[in-house]
Write an enzyme that holds these catalytic residues in place. Sequence first.
Site, PDB file in Angstrom:
ATOM      1  N   GLY A 198     -30.215 -35.542 -97.231  1.00 43.94           N
ATOM      2  CA  GLY A 198     -30.849 -35.446 -95.911  1.00 43.94           C
ATOM      3  C   GLY A 198     -31.775 -36.610 -95.619  1.00 43.94           C
ATOM      4  O   GLY A 198     -31.444 -37.775 -95.871  1.00 43.94           O
TER       5      GLY A 198
ATOM      6  N   CYS B  53     -29.060 -18.432 -85.120  1.00 43.84           N
ATOM      7  CA  CYS B  53     -29.055 -18.391 -86.589  1.00 43.84           C
ATOM      8  C   CYS B  53     -30.255 -17.599 -87.108  1.00 43.84           C
ATOM      9  O   CYS B  53     -30.139 -16.850 -88.085  1.00 43.84           O
ATOM     10  CB  CYS B  53     -29.059 -19.799 -87.162  1.00 43.84           C
ATOM     11  SG  CYS B  53     -27.458 -20.633 -87.030  1.00 43.84           S
TER      12      CYS B  53
ATOM     13  N   GLN C 238     -29.490 -41.018 -91.804  1.00 43.41           N
ATOM     14  CA  GLN C 238     -30.297 -40.574 -92.935  1.00 43.41           C
ATOM     15  C   GLN C 238     -30.371 -41.644 -94.018  1.00 43.41           C
ATOM     16  O   GLN C 238     -31.434 -41.874 -94.608  1.00 43.41           O
ATOM     17  CB  GLN C 238     -29.723 -39.275 -93.504  1.00 43.41           C
ATOM     18  CG  GLN C 238     -29.892 -38.090 -92.582  1.00 43.41           C
ATOM     19  CD  GLN C 238     -29.229 -36.834 -93.115  1.00 43.41           C
ATOM     20  OE1 GLN C 238     -28.357 -36.891 -93.978  1.00 43.41           O
ATOM     21  NE2 GLN C 238     -29.642 -35.688 -92.601  1.00 43.41           N
TER      22      GLN C 238
ATOM     23  N   THR D 151     -25.710 -39.260 -99.240  1.00 45.11           N
ATOM     24  CA  THR D 151     -25.491 -38.680 -97.915  1.00 45.11           C
ATOM     25  C   THR D 151     -24.284 -39.351 -97.288  1.00 45.11           C
ATOM     26  O   THR D 151     -23.884 -40.445 -97.700  1.00 45.11           O
ATOM     27  CB  THR D 151     -26.720 -38.865 -97.013  1.00 45.11           C
ATOM     28  OG1 THR D 151     -26.476 -38.235 -95.747  1.00 45.11           O
ATOM     29  CG2 THR D 151     -27.023 -40.331 -96.752  1.00 45.11           C
ATOM     30  N   LEU D 152     -23.711 -38.700 -96.273  1.00 42.49           N
ATOM     31  CA  LEU D 152     -22.654 -39.318 -95.465  1.00 42.49           C
ATOM     32  C   LEU D 152     -23.175 -39.718 -94.089  1.00 42.49           C
ATOM     33  O   LEU D 152     -22.429 -40.254 -93.276  1.00 42.49           O
ATOM     34  CB  LEU D 152     -21.473 -38.348 -95.304  1.00 42.49           C
ATOM     35  CG  LEU D 152     -20.664 -38.066 -96.571  1.00 42.49           C
ATOM     36  CD1 LEU D 152     -19.624 -36.983 -96.319  1.00 42.49           C
ATOM     37  CD2 LEU D 152     -19.990 -39.330 -97.074  1.00 42.49           C
ATOM     38  N   SER D 153     -24.446 -39.457 -93.837  1.00 44.62           N
ATOM     39  CA  SER D 153     -25.057 -39.782 -92.550  1.00 44.62           C
ATOM     40  C   SER D 153     -25.631 -41.203 -92.581  1.00 44.62           C
ATOM     41  O   SER D 153     -26.486 -41.515 -93.407  1.00 44.62           O
ATOM     42  CB  SER D 153     -26.175 -38.788 -92.233  1.00 44.62           C
ATOM     43  OG  SER D 153     -27.030 -39.289 -91.234  1.00 44.62           O
TER      44      SER D 153
ATOM     45  N   TYR E 248     -34.632 -30.247 -93.649  1.00 46.63           N
ATOM     46  CA  TYR E 248     -33.724 -29.506 -92.770  1.00 46.63           C
ATOM     47  C   TYR E 248     -32.978 -28.440 -93.581  1.00 46.63           C
ATOM     48  O   TYR E 248     -31.755 -28.464 -93.689  1.00 46.63           O
ATOM     49  CB  TYR E 248     -32.765 -30.500 -92.115  1.00 46.63           C
ATOM     50  CG  TYR E 248     -31.939 -29.958 -90.976  1.00 46.63           C
ATOM     51  CD1 TYR E 248     -32.336 -28.863 -90.216  1.00 46.63           C
ATOM     52  CD2 TYR E 248     -30.745 -30.583 -90.626  1.00 46.63           C
ATOM     53  CE1 TYR E 248     -31.570 -28.396 -89.169  1.00 46.63           C
ATOM     54  CE2 TYR E 248     -29.969 -30.129 -89.579  1.00 46.63           C
ATOM     55  CZ  TYR E 248     -30.376 -29.034 -88.855  1.00 46.63           C
ATOM     56  OH  TYR E 248     -29.604 -28.576 -87.812  1.00 46.63           O
ATOM     57  N   SER E 249     -33.727 -27.530 -94.161  1.00 43.48           N
ATOM     58  CA  SER E 249     -33.167 -26.430 -94.934  1.00 43.48           C
ATOM     59  C   SER E 249     -34.222 -25.337 -95.038  1.00 43.48           C
ATOM     60  O   SER E 249     -35.369 -25.532 -94.630  1.00 43.48           O
ATOM     61  CB  SER E 249     -32.724 -26.899 -96.331  1.00 43.48           C
ATOM     62  OG  SER E 249     -33.785 -27.562 -96.996  1.00 43.48           O
TER      63      SER E 249
ATOM     64  N   GLY F 233     -34.480 -37.155 -97.173  1.00 39.30           N
ATOM     65  CA  GLY F 233     -35.178 -37.571 -98.387  1.00 39.30           C
ATOM     66  C   GLY F 233     -36.318 -36.701 -98.851  1.00 39.30           C
ATOM     67  O   GLY F 233     -37.028 -37.078 -99.784  1.00 39.30           O
TER      68      GLY F 233
END
Length: 420
Positions: A179, A376, A204, A199-201, A138-139, A181
């Site tokens: 993310g 975006c 994920q 991560t903080l998710s 996701y980048s 991984g």
Amino acid sequence: MEVLLHKLETQLAGLPVPLSVALPGGKRIGSPDPAVRLEFNDWSGLATFAAGLIGKVAEDFVEQRVRIEGHMRDVMAAAAALLPGSPVPSDTGWWTQVLRRAKSLANHTPQKDAEQIRFHYDVSDDFYALWLDPRRVYSCAYFREPGYSLAQAQEAKLDHICRKLMLQPGERFLDIGAGWGGLLLWAAEHYEVQATGITLSHNQHAYVNELIEKKGLKGRVRMLLRDYRELEEDESFDKIASVGMVEHVGLVNMSAYFGKIWRLLSPGGLVMNHGITAGALEPGQLGAGMGEFIGKYIFPGGELLHASLLLREMAIGGLEMVDTENLRPHYARTLWAWSDALEARLEEARAVLERSQGAEAAGRVLRAYRLYLAGCAMSFERGWIALHQFLATRPDGRMSTGKHRGAQSPYPFNRDYIYR
């Protein structure tokens, strides 16, 4: 009212794509054969549209005060043409900057950061899987060859980062904001490093730990549910990557962030910071309501800084920039690939979101993401925002380290090794 209608008709005639507008009450103006159709419930929304406040129009779409029909590429072409000027912020007044700094301070406590990350990344793993590549990277992808698919370009990006970092078997590698991984596992499987991701998710964290188990990488790869500020500094890393993470740090924490990286990085080590950068020199957000839309529906607390500000903060943190690369058009192409993939599976996406969010919230999330991805993509295409990869070192102070005297790291001070 007549003045507003005259203004609207003039605007519609000058758009690059044929567009029609249904007014409150049913009357329609604009093209008889439109590529994009808008239908407004009230006159206030129509006035917002005429003023070029496209972020507010996007909010009205999410909240179903306006209907928008048409291909997202056509919608964005019309949106860009409706803007009254560049949306890149230009307000550099000292009071504006004081207010922005105060807001940044309030938005970036450990608790707030955790809440904001989960707001975005824990929407639904199955939803993201519908439009991301199979590795769920996701980048920004890296289209090394023009004919690359999204999946090929994402693998090229992962390898591009690993090559830049000069990863070697057995090295200790840290991925900040790992993310789902993609980079963490690529580095472990292709470069045989000892890899740690954070991560903080919750989603994920669970997903990557499952992958680690399935791939038999336990003992060589670990994924932690942890804030970067909580990492113990008695453990150092040879190489560090931060991909799509710096946007969530906040201006007020930037010096502390790069200082933390410096302390975690072994002397002579390399760090790659890959993140979205602002078009404006001073901190701010895109105008015409676009920044507010992203903050409300997509990335609460997100802050974009100009490349020069990030380089300054890196230098304050003791890191030496050795290579900088701008991948802006690569991100535009990545986002259009995501947008097209989501548009092709809208009903499936709605059903997936309804299972986790309920029908009403699912519709809101889906409408927001449709505009976010396409908007975006447009913003990167037009240069309002960019994507920079900064490669930096923590100099070890030894004149004998490296290929050249005084290098103070293994970095060879040329790019040949990256592209071999």
